[in-house]
Write a protein that holds these residues in place. Structure first.
Motif, PDB file in Angstrom:
ATOM      1  N   PRO A   1       0.832  -1.208   0.000  1.00  0.00           N
ATOM      2  CA  PRO A   1       0.000   0.000   0.000  1.00  0.00           C
ATOM      3  C   PRO A   1       0.867   1.259   0.000  1.00  0.00           C
ATOM      4  N   ASN A   2       0.387   2.289  -0.687  1.00  0.00           N
ATOM      5  CA  ASN A   2       1.139   3.531  -0.827  1.00  0.00           C
ATOM      6  C   ASN A   2       0.656   4.647   0.086  1.00  0.00           C
ATOM      7  N   ASN A   3      -0.492   4.467   0.715  1.00  0.00           N
ATOM      8  CA  ASN A   3      -1.022   5.508   1.589  1.00  0.00           C
ATOM      9  C   ASN A   3      -1.980   4.874   2.596  1.00  0.00           C
ATOM     10  N   ALA A   4      -2.520   5.691   3.465  1.00  0.00           N
ATOM     11  CA  ALA A   4      -3.381   5.192   4.539  1.00  0.00           C
ATOM     12  C   ALA A   4      -4.653   4.538   4.000  1.00  0.00           C
ATOM     13  N   VAL A   5      -5.212   5.087   2.944  1.00  0.00           N
ATOM     14  CA  VAL A   5      -6.430   4.521   2.362  1.00  0.00           C
ATOM     15  C   VAL A   5      -6.147   3.126   1.806  1.00  0.00           C
ATOM     16  N   GLU A   6      -5.041   2.984   1.098  1.00  0.00           N
ATOM     17  CA  GLU A   6      -4.667   1.673   0.555  1.00  0.00           C
ATOM     18  C   GLU A   6      -4.324   0.686   1.677  1.00  0.00           C
TER      19      GLU A   6
END
Length: 139
Positions: free
Chosen positions: A93-98
């Motif tokens: 994942p690349n960010n908090a949402v991912e």
């Protein structure tokens, strides 16, 4: 989790105090068990052992298993977290949402038979801890 499967995955953005713990646990228990009787296992974190939590559990008819602190060999949820983490091993994942989506996908992929096997393995785990005189086991 129960032998019937995983409950809802809760993302908590604050510290887990007694109020947060109780507000998170009760809906999860309702979803997993409905009106069925069950015995609840948790560790001895402060939010778990607080007087208000004990009162809350008593008021809701929740029986708590008397359990030693720091007994990860004997706590199936710790093994379940390990399974969830292994399922996420190759995801990036690349960010908090991912990251949240990755966690949800990993958690929801855990099927009831796997949870049942973890619960059913408890007698063997307990025997191994007894044989190891309380030291670490393969579990």
């Amino acid at each position: 989790m129960s032998s019937g499967g995983v409950g809802p995955l809760c993302f908590i953005t604050s510290r887990v105090n007694t109020a947060v713990y109780q507000q998170t646990l009760l809906p999860s228990a309702d979803e997993l068990y409905g009106d069925a009787d069950f015995i609840f296992q948790h560790d001895l974190a402060l939010a778990h052992t607080a007087k208000s939590t004990k009162t809350c559990f008593s008021d809701h008819g929740i029986t708590v298993l008397d359990w030693p602190a720091n007994s990860s060999d004997l706590n199936p949820i710790d093994n379940l977290w390990g399974i969830a983490k292994r399922k996420m091993r190759d995801m990036r994942p690349n960010n908090a949402v991912e990251l949240k989506a990755t966690n949800e996908a990993s958690w929801s992929s855990i099927k009831p038979p796997h949870c049942h096997r973890l619960i059913a393995s408890m007698p063997c785990c307990i025997e191994a801890v007894i044989n190891a005189k309380g030291t670490q086991t393969k579990y």
